[in-house]
Design a protein around this motif. Structure first.
Motif, short mmCIF file in Angstrom:
data_model
loop_
_atom_site.label_atom_id
_atom_site.label_comp_id
_atom_site.label_asym_id
_atom_site.label_seq_id
_atom_site.Cartn_x
_atom_site.Cartn_y
_atom_site.Cartn_z
N PHE A 138 -0.46 -42.17 15.84
CA PHE A 138 -1.45 -42.92 15.07
C PHE A 138 -2.49 -42.00 14.45
N LEU A 139 -2.88 -40.95 15.17
CA LEU A 139 -3.84 -39.99 14.60
C LEU A 139 -3.24 -39.26 13.42
N TRP A 140 -1.96 -39.00 13.46
CA TRP A 140 -1.29 -38.27 12.39
C TRP A 140 -1.05 -39.16 11.17
N ILE A 141 -0.61 -40.39 11.39
CA ILE A 141 -0.22 -41.25 10.28
C ILE A 141 -1.44 -41.81 9.54
N GLY A 142 -2.59 -41.87 10.16
CA GLY A 142 -3.79 -42.39 9.51
C GLY A 142 -4.17 -41.63 8.25
N PRO A 143 -4.43 -40.33 8.35
CA PRO A 143 -4.78 -39.57 7.14
C PRO A 143 -3.63 -39.53 6.12
N VAL A 144 -2.40 -39.46 6.60
CA VAL A 144 -1.26 -39.42 5.68
C VAL A 144 -1.20 -40.71 4.87
N SER A 145 -1.38 -41.84 5.53
CA SER A 145 -1.31 -43.11 4.81
C SER A 145 -2.47 -43.26 3.82
N LEU A 146 -3.63 -42.73 4.14
CA LEU A 146 -4.76 -42.78 3.21
C LEU A 146 -4.47 -41.95 1.96
N VAL A 147 -3.87 -40.79 2.13
CA VAL A 147 -3.52 -39.96 0.98
C VAL A 147 -2.47 -40.65 0.12
N LEU A 148 -1.46 -41.24 0.76
CA LEU A 148 -0.43 -41.94 0.00
C LEU A 148 -1.00 -43.15 -0.73
N LEU A 149 -1.89 -43.88 -0.08
CA LEU A 149 -2.52 -45.03 -0.72
C LEU A 149 -3.36 -44.61 -1.92
N ALA A 150 -4.10 -43.52 -1.78
CA ALA A 150 -4.90 -43.02 -2.90
C ALA A 150 -4.00 -42.61 -4.06
N HIS A 151 -2.87 -42.01 -3.75
CA HIS A 151 -1.93 -41.60 -4.79
C HIS A 151 -1.38 -42.82 -5.54
N VAL A 152 -1.00 -43.84 -4.80
CA VAL A 152 -0.46 -45.05 -5.43
C VAL A 152 -1.53 -45.75 -6.27
N ARG A 153 -2.74 -45.85 -5.75
CA ARG A 153 -3.82 -46.49 -6.51
C ARG A 153 -4.12 -45.73 -7.80
N THR A 154 -4.07 -44.41 -7.73
CA THR A 154 -4.30 -43.61 -8.93
C THR A 154 -3.22 -43.86 -9.97
N ARG A 155 -1.98 -43.94 -9.53
CA ARG A 155 -0.88 -44.23 -10.46
C ARG A 155 -1.01 -45.62 -11.04
N GLU A 156 -1.40 -46.60 -10.22
CA GLU A 156 -1.58 -47.96 -10.72
C GLU A 156 -2.69 -48.02 -11.76
N ARG A 157 -3.77 -47.32 -11.51
CA ARG A 157 -4.87 -47.29 -12.45
C ARG A 157 -4.43 -46.66 -13.77
N GLY A 158 -3.61 -45.64 -13.72
CA GLY A 158 -3.09 -45.01 -14.92
C GLY A 158 -2.17 -45.94 -15.69
N TRP A 159 -1.36 -46.71 -14.97
CA TRP A 159 -0.47 -47.64 -15.64
C TRP A 159 -1.24 -48.74 -16.34
N THR A 160 -2.25 -49.28 -15.69
CA THR A 160 -3.01 -50.36 -16.32
C THR A 160 -3.78 -49.84 -17.53
N ALA A 161 -4.31 -48.64 -17.46
CA ALA A 161 -5.02 -48.08 -18.61
C ALA A 161 -4.05 -47.86 -19.77
N ALA A 162 -2.85 -47.39 -19.47
CA ALA A 162 -1.85 -47.18 -20.52
C ALA A 162 -1.43 -48.51 -21.13
N GLN A 163 -1.30 -49.54 -20.31
CA GLN A 163 -0.91 -50.85 -20.82
C GLN A 163 -2.00 -51.43 -21.71
N VAL A 164 -3.26 -51.24 -21.34
CA VAL A 164 -4.37 -51.74 -22.15
C VAL A 164 -4.38 -51.04 -23.50
N HIS A 165 -4.22 -49.72 -23.52
CA HIS A 165 -4.20 -48.98 -24.78
C HIS A 165 -3.02 -49.41 -25.65
N GLN A 166 -1.89 -49.69 -25.02
CA GLN A 166 -0.72 -50.12 -25.76
C GLN A 166 -0.96 -51.50 -26.39
#
Length: 76
Positions: free
Chosen positions: A40-68
Motif C-alpha cells: 500500500f505504501l508503494w502503490i499510493g504514490p504510483v497511483s497518484l502519478v498515473l492519475l495525474a498523467h491521465v488527468r493531464t491527457r484528458e485536459r489536453g483532449w478537451t482543449a483540442a476538442q474545443v479548438h476544433q
C-alpha cells in the motif's frame, strides 16, 4: 497510503502478543501485515502519478476538442 497504517498497527499488536507469550504462528501474520503495508505504501504514490498523467491527457483532449469545434464554427 493511509491503508498501510492499520496493517502496521496490527503487526505491532501481533508482535506485542508474541512478546507476552502468544503463539509463534503470529510471526506469519506479522510478515503478512508488513508485506501488505509495504504494497500500500508503494502503490499510493504510483497511483497518484498515473492519475495525474491521465488527468493531464484528458485536459489536453478537451482543449483540442474545443479548438476544433471553434475552428469548425468559424468556417460556417
Amino acid at each position: 497510503m493511509l491503508l498501510a497504517i492499520p496493517y502496521l498497527l496490527t503487526a505491532a499488536i501481533c508482535v506485542q502478543l508474541m512478546e507476552d507469550g502468544g503463539p509463534v504462528w503470529l510471526n506469519i501474520l506479522v510478515i503478512l501485515f508488513i508485506w501488505n503495508a509495504m504494497k500500500f505504501l508503494w502503490i499510493g504514490p504510483v497511483s497518484l502519478v498515473l492519475l495525474a498523467h491521465v488527468r493531464t491527457r484528458e485536459r489536453g483532449w478537451t482543449a483540442a476538442q474545443v479548438h476544433q469545434k471553434v475552428a469548425v464554427g468559424n468556417d460556417a
